[in-house]
Design a protein around this motif. Structure first.
Motif, PDB file in Angstrom:
ATOM      1  N   GLN A   1       0.835  -1.187   0.000  1.00 27.97           N
ATOM      2  CA  GLN A   1       0.000   0.000   0.000  1.00 27.97           C
ATOM      3  C   GLN A   1       0.876   1.245   0.000  1.00 27.97           C
ATOM      4  N   VAL A   2       0.406   2.233  -0.715  1.00 29.88           N
ATOM      5  CA  VAL A   2       1.099   3.517  -0.740  1.00 29.88           C
ATOM      6  C   VAL A   2       0.538   4.384   0.382  1.00 29.88           C
ATOM      7  N   GLN A   3       1.420   5.015   1.118  1.00 30.32           N
ATOM      8  CA  GLN A   3       0.985   5.879   2.214  1.00 30.32           C
ATOM      9  C   GLN A   3       0.877   7.323   1.712  1.00 30.32           C
ATOM     10  N   LEU A   4      -0.197   7.961   2.101  1.00 31.57           N
ATOM     11  CA  LEU A   4      -0.434   9.354   1.730  1.00 31.57           C
ATOM     12  C   LEU A   4      -0.597  10.178   2.998  1.00 31.57           C
ATOM     13  N   VAL A   5       0.193  11.220   3.112  1.00 36.39           N
ATOM     14  CA  VAL A   5       0.129  12.095   4.278  1.00 36.39           C
ATOM     15  C   VAL A   5      -0.262  13.490   3.820  1.00 36.39           C
ATOM     16  N   GLU A   6      -1.409  13.951   4.307  1.00 33.59           N
ATOM     17  CA  GLU A   6      -1.925  15.266   3.940  1.00 33.59           C
ATOM     18  C   GLU A   6      -1.603  16.275   5.035  1.00 33.59           C
ATOM     19  N   SER A   7      -1.475  17.512   4.626  1.00 35.16           N
ATOM     20  CA  SER A   7      -1.257  18.591   5.579  1.00 35.16           C
ATOM     21  C   SER A   7      -1.739  19.897   4.975  1.00 35.16           C
ATOM     22  N   GLY A   8      -1.886  20.892   5.834  1.00 38.75           N
ATOM     23  CA  GLY A   8      -2.217  22.229   5.361  1.00 38.75           C
ATOM     24  C   GLY A   8      -3.631  22.698   5.632  1.00 38.75           C
ATOM     25  N   GLY A   9      -4.471  21.817   6.148  1.00 32.04           N
ATOM     26  CA  GLY A   9      -5.828  22.250   6.457  1.00 32.04           C
ATOM     27  C   GLY A   9      -5.861  23.168   7.663  1.00 32.04           C
ATOM     28  N   GLY A  10      -7.036  23.730   7.921  1.00 34.79           N
ATOM     29  CA  GLY A  10      -7.176  24.613   9.071  1.00 34.79           C
ATOM     30  C   GLY A  10      -8.387  25.494   8.956  1.00 34.79           C
ATOM     31  N   LEU A  11      -8.401  26.509   9.811  1.00 32.87           N
ATOM     32  CA  LEU A  11      -9.501  27.468   9.868  1.00 32.87           C
ATOM     33  C   LEU A  11      -9.043  28.774   9.234  1.00 32.87           C
ATOM     34  N   VAL A  12      -9.864  29.306   8.336  1.00 25.42           N
ATOM     35  CA  VAL A  12      -9.520  30.552   7.661  1.00 25.42           C
ATOM     36  C   VAL A  12     -10.793  31.357   7.440  1.00 25.42           C
ATOM     37  N   GLN A  13     -10.647  32.657   7.387  1.00 27.07           N
ATOM     38  CA  GLN A  13     -11.798  33.510   7.118  1.00 27.07           C
ATOM     39  C   GLN A  13     -12.106  33.514   5.626  1.00 27.07           C
ATOM     40  N   ALA A  14     -13.341  33.815   5.309  1.00 26.36           N
ATOM     41  CA  ALA A  14     -13.732  33.924   3.905  1.00 26.36           C
ATOM     42  C   ALA A  14     -12.848  34.938   3.192  1.00 26.36           C
ATOM     43  N   GLY A  15     -12.450  34.559   1.979  1.00 28.11           N
ATOM     44  CA  GLY A  15     -11.538  35.394   1.220  1.00 28.11           C
ATOM     45  C   GLY A  15     -10.075  35.044   1.420  1.00 28.11           C
ATOM     46  N   GLY A  16      -9.806  34.210   2.391  1.00 27.11           N
ATOM     47  CA  GLY A  16      -8.437  33.820   2.691  1.00 27.11           C
ATOM     48  C   GLY A  16      -7.937  32.688   1.809  1.00 27.11           C
ATOM     49  N   SER A  17      -6.731  32.226   2.124  1.00 30.11           N
ATOM     50  CA  SER A  17      -6.086  31.186   1.316  1.00 30.11           C
ATOM     51  C   SER A  17      -5.516  30.094   2.212  1.00 30.11           C
ATOM     52  N   LEU A  18      -5.438  28.909   1.639  1.00 29.18           N
ATOM     53  CA  LEU A  18      -4.771  27.775   2.264  1.00 29.18           C
ATOM     54  C   LEU A  18      -4.083  26.965   1.176  1.00 29.18           C
ATOM     55  N   ARG A  19      -3.037  26.258   1.557  1.00 26.47           N
ATOM     56  CA  ARG A  19      -2.351  25.365   0.623  1.00 26.47           C
ATOM     57  C   ARG A  19      -2.282  23.974   1.240  1.00 26.47           C
ATOM     58  N   LEU A  20      -2.883  23.034   0.571  1.00 25.76           N
ATOM     59  CA  LEU A  20      -2.854  21.648   1.011  1.00 25.76           C
ATOM     60  C   LEU A  20      -1.720  20.908   0.319  1.00 25.76           C
ATOM     61  N   SER A  21      -1.128  19.969   1.048  1.00 25.73           N
ATOM     62  CA  SER A  21      -0.085  19.115   0.482  1.00 25.73           C
ATOM     63  C   SER A  21      -0.432  17.663   0.747  1.00 25.73           C
ATOM     64  N   CYS A  22      -0.012  16.801  -0.155  1.00 23.63           N
ATOM     65  CA  CYS A  22      -0.217  15.361   0.012  1.00 23.63           C
ATOM     66  C   CYS A  22       1.027  14.663  -0.516  1.00 23.63           C
ATOM     67  N   ALA A  23       1.766  14.028   0.387  1.00 19.74           N
ATOM     68  CA  ALA A  23       3.004  13.351   0.023  1.00 19.74           C
ATOM     69  C   ALA A  23       2.793  11.840   0.006  1.00 19.74           C
TER      70      ALA A  23
END
Length: 122
Positions: A1-23
């Motif tokens: 099985q391939v392992q996938l690790v996600e990161s970058g989520g969170g709480l942000v106000q409308a109009g804001g930005s986030l960057r998700l990663s998946c390795a």
């Protein structure tokens, strides 16, 4: 099985930005497809964005011109840059990766990450 690790989520106000990663890690010979999906409470999981091995991308209409998917093949990582976030973007975001563990066509895999929560407040 391939392992996938996600990161970058969170709480942000409308109009804001986030960057998700998946390795992706483990026994990987090739990666064909990398995609991001999301599931909001009470709703079905939907594809948000996808990128193939040749760099072709596809976006859900609801995120076009706001989200950008990219991949770093050397790091076996896929990213989702999310700009101009809206409360309706609130969901658990999952990455999905498909490919082969070896040269054999029988070694295909199709694996999902554990999910990362994105919450956009109004």
């Amino acid at each position: 099985q391939v392992q996938l690790v996600e990161s970058g989520g969170g709480l942000v106000q409308a109009g804001g930005s986030l960057r998700l990663s998946c390795a992706a890690s483990g026994r990987i010979f090739s990666i064909k497809f990398m995609g991001w999906y999301r599931q909001a409470p009470g709703k079905q999981r939907e594809q948000v964005a996808a990128i193939t091995s040749d760099g072709s991308t596809n976006y859900a209409d609801s995120v076009k011109d706001r989200f950008t998917i990219s991949r770093d093949n050397a790091k076996n990582t896929v990213y989702l840059q999310m700009n101009s976030l809206k409360p309706e973007d609130t969901a658990v975001y999952y990455c999905r990766v498909t490919g082969r563990r070896t040269w054999s066509p029988r070694s295909e895999y199709d694996d999902w990450g554990q999910g990362t929560q994105v919450t956009v407040s109004s």
